[in-house]
Design a protein around this motif. Structure first.
Motif, PDB file in Angstrom:
ATOM      1  N   SER A 149       8.317  -5.322 -15.045  1.00 20.46           N
ATOM      2  CA  SER A 149       8.986  -4.150 -15.142  1.00 20.46           C
ATOM      3  C   SER A 149       7.991  -3.258 -15.065  1.00 20.46           C
ATOM      4  CB  SER A 149       9.612  -3.982 -16.430  1.00 20.46           C
ATOM      5  OG  SER A 149      10.421  -2.848 -16.509  1.00 20.46           O
ATOM      6  N   GLY A 150       8.026  -2.234 -14.282  1.00 24.06           N
ATOM      7  CA  GLY A 150       7.220  -1.005 -14.356  1.00 24.06           C
ATOM      8  C   GLY A 150       6.870  -0.554 -12.787  1.00 24.06           C
ATOM      9  N   ALA A 205       7.175  -5.033   0.190  1.00 20.83           N
ATOM     10  CA  ALA A 205       7.474  -4.231  -0.887  1.00 20.83           C
ATOM     11  C   ALA A 205       9.012  -3.921  -1.336  1.00 20.83           C
ATOM     12  CB  ALA A 205       6.993  -3.155  -0.708  1.00 20.83           C
ATOM     13  N   ASP A 206       9.625  -3.702  -0.230  1.00 23.94           N
ATOM     14  CA  ASP A 206      11.064  -3.678  -0.396  1.00 23.94           C
ATOM     15  C   ASP A 206      11.658  -4.907  -0.817  1.00 23.94           C
ATOM     16  OD1 ASP A 206      10.894  -1.157   0.259  1.00 23.94           O
ATOM     17  OD2 ASP A 206      11.767  -1.360   2.421  1.00 23.94           O
ATOM     18  N   ASN A 226      12.464  -8.187  -7.898  1.00 22.85           N
ATOM     19  CA  ASN A 226      12.116  -7.706  -9.147  1.00 22.85           C
ATOM     20  C   ASN A 226      12.791  -6.301  -9.579  1.00 22.85           C
ATOM     21  OD1 ASN A 226      10.218  -9.967  -9.939  1.00 22.85           O
ATOM     22  ND2 ASN A 226       9.653  -9.414  -8.012  1.00 22.85           N
ATOM     23  N   PRO A 227      14.030  -6.105  -9.783  1.00 27.03           N
ATOM     24  CA  PRO A 227      14.699  -4.824  -9.575  1.00 27.03           C
ATOM     25  C   PRO A 227      14.333  -3.729 -10.619  1.00 27.03           C
ATOM     26  CG  PRO A 227      16.164  -6.475 -10.735  1.00 27.03           C
ATOM     27  CD  PRO A 227      15.004  -7.340 -10.063  1.00 27.03           C
TER      28      PRO A 227
END
Length: 444
Positions: free
Chosen positions: A39-40, A61-62, A68-69
């Motif tokens: 997360s971040g 990256a997408d 990793n939402p």
């Protein structure tokens, strides 16, 4: 190379950088929740400005953000020259990314500024034995690996087969043969060989390094002093001045790497020195010439076998200022997954060769029309990678090697000789003294 806090930006900025280059390291906030979920937000600076590479990195990256939402990756793209200015001016204020690409010589300066974190664990996780020891050593100090190579390439000599054949010329193996062939082919709107020495790039340093290294010399002494006044270096300077005067467009006194390459892309030069990126450039600008281009090792003075001079193992780094180094490392691992990695390499086939062992033998990598068409070029470039180094790194990683390429002193020397008519030995001595002063200031 000792890690110090001096940064080399310009002569007037050296003292300032010494005191401001190392801010207090920020505390790393947790980027992994209790559940183990990443997360971040991170920022990724890279210099893959060409469409296919940029698009491939963005797609990776997408995909990573979908997996990793709670992660957001902001990508910013800069040319190599703009990137150097961006990070060197931004370091003191903390305006640097979480992760980035870089040039090997720039990594030496980043390490010197204590700006990076070691990537030993990441490399071990991916598989240390998958990378050539020499590629890891280029960006390592005291057993710590501060960068990981994304792809490799080497500088080679590109030719026009049709022009050589039409003029009954063989592929040059010596510098004298190259000069004579280039002089012969400077006609009908084509230059034999352009010599670039624009002061915003390090192309003149690159070309002079070709000559000096091919003769068994170096632009740096064993104790890391500049060496531009040796007999071999003076011979090399005079060689490139001769090429400039008789085989090159006069505008090349201000050329950077793209200006130089574009001439070859457009069929306006018979020879050039570059990596496999030449293929994509010719394909885009002059596709009808693709069948006539190929590459060979850089010439030597005596015609002996060339085993490699300038190699680039394109590194990625994680910056010490990053709040989320775990996200950076996880995204880097994503880039090395075979499917993602092969797609990235195919964005510039033959231009980007695998830095990971075994990939070149996979069917997915081989399944590319350009790689199949230019198998000879790939073989030549691959043969030159093991014996080459980044400029100045034949003595190992050093801040001096970074300064040699990043401060453009040699380019200014050539411009002084060409524009002002300054004596070669006088100009070489002045440039040598300037470099040594920069080296000394960087180590205080």
């Amino acid at each position: 190379m000792k890690k110090k806090l001096a940064m080399v930006l310009t002569v007037t900025m050296l003292v300032t950088a010494l005191f401001t280059g190392c801010g207090k390291e920020k505390e790393k906030s947790a980027s992994t929740e209790a559940s183990g979920e990443l997360s971040g937000d991170i920022t990724f600076w890279h210099s893959f400005t060409q469409g296919p590479r940029l698009e491939t990195i963005q797609k990776a990256a997408d995909e990573f953000m979908e997996e990793n939402p709670k992660v957001n990756i902001k990508i910013e793209t800069f040319s190599w020259n703009d990137f150097y200015t961006k990070w060197t001016t931004g370091l003191a204020s903390g305006n640097v990314p979480d992760m980035s690409t870089a040039l090997v010589g720039q990594v030496a300066e980043m390490i010197n500024a204590d700006a990076l974190i070691p990537l030993n664990d990441l490399i071990d996780d991916i598989g240390r034995d998958k990378f050539a020891k020499s590629t890891l050593a280029e960006c390592s100090v005291d057993g710590n690996n501060y960068a990981i190579p994304l792809y490799s390439h080497a500088m080679v000599m590109w030719i026009r087969k049709d022009l050589l054949e039409a003029n009954n010329l063989e592929v040059p193996k010596t510098w004298d043969e190259l000069y004579e062939a280039a002089k012969t082919l400077t006609k009908d709107g084509v230059y034999g060989l352009s010599f670039p020495c624009g002061s915003s790039d390090f192309q003149a340093t690159n070309f002079l390094n070709f000559y000096v290294r091919s003769g068994g010399g170096s632009l740096l002494t064993d104790d890391l002093k500049a060496d531009l006044t040796s007999d071999l270096a003076i011979e090399g300077i005079n060689y490139w001045l001769k090429v400039y005067n008789e085989c090159s467009p006069k505008e090349s006194v201000n050329y950077d790497v793209l200006d130089q390459a574009t001439l070859y892309y457009q069929g306006k030069t018979a020879f050039d020195f570059n990596s496999g990126f030449q293929i994509g450039g010719v394909e885009k600008n002059s596709p009808d010439l693709l069948q006539y281009i190929d590459c060979y090792p850089i010439p030597t003075i005596d015609g002996s076998e060339q085993k490699g001079i300038t190699t680039s193992n394109q590194p990625m780094v994680i910056w010490k200022n990053s709040k989320h180094p775990e996200i950076c490392a996880a995204f880097m691992r994503k880039l090395y997954e075979e499917d993602t990695y092969v797609k990235f390499l195919h964005a510039q086939p033959v231009g980007m060769l695998p830095a990971v062992k075994g990939i070149a033998d996979t069917e997915s990598y081989k399944d590319n029309a350009t790689i199949q068409q230019f198998s000879h070029a790939e073989e030549v470039i691959s043969s030159q990678i093991p014996g080459g180094t980044a400029i100045g790194f034949e003595h190992g990683p050093s801040i001096q090697a970074g300064i040699l390429t990043n401060q453009h002193v040699i380019e200014e020397m050539f411009q002084d000789i060409i524009t002002n008519g300054t004596d070669v030995k006088k100009a070489a001595k002045a440039a040598e003294d300037k470099l040594n002063a920069l080296f000394e200031a960087a180590q205080q």
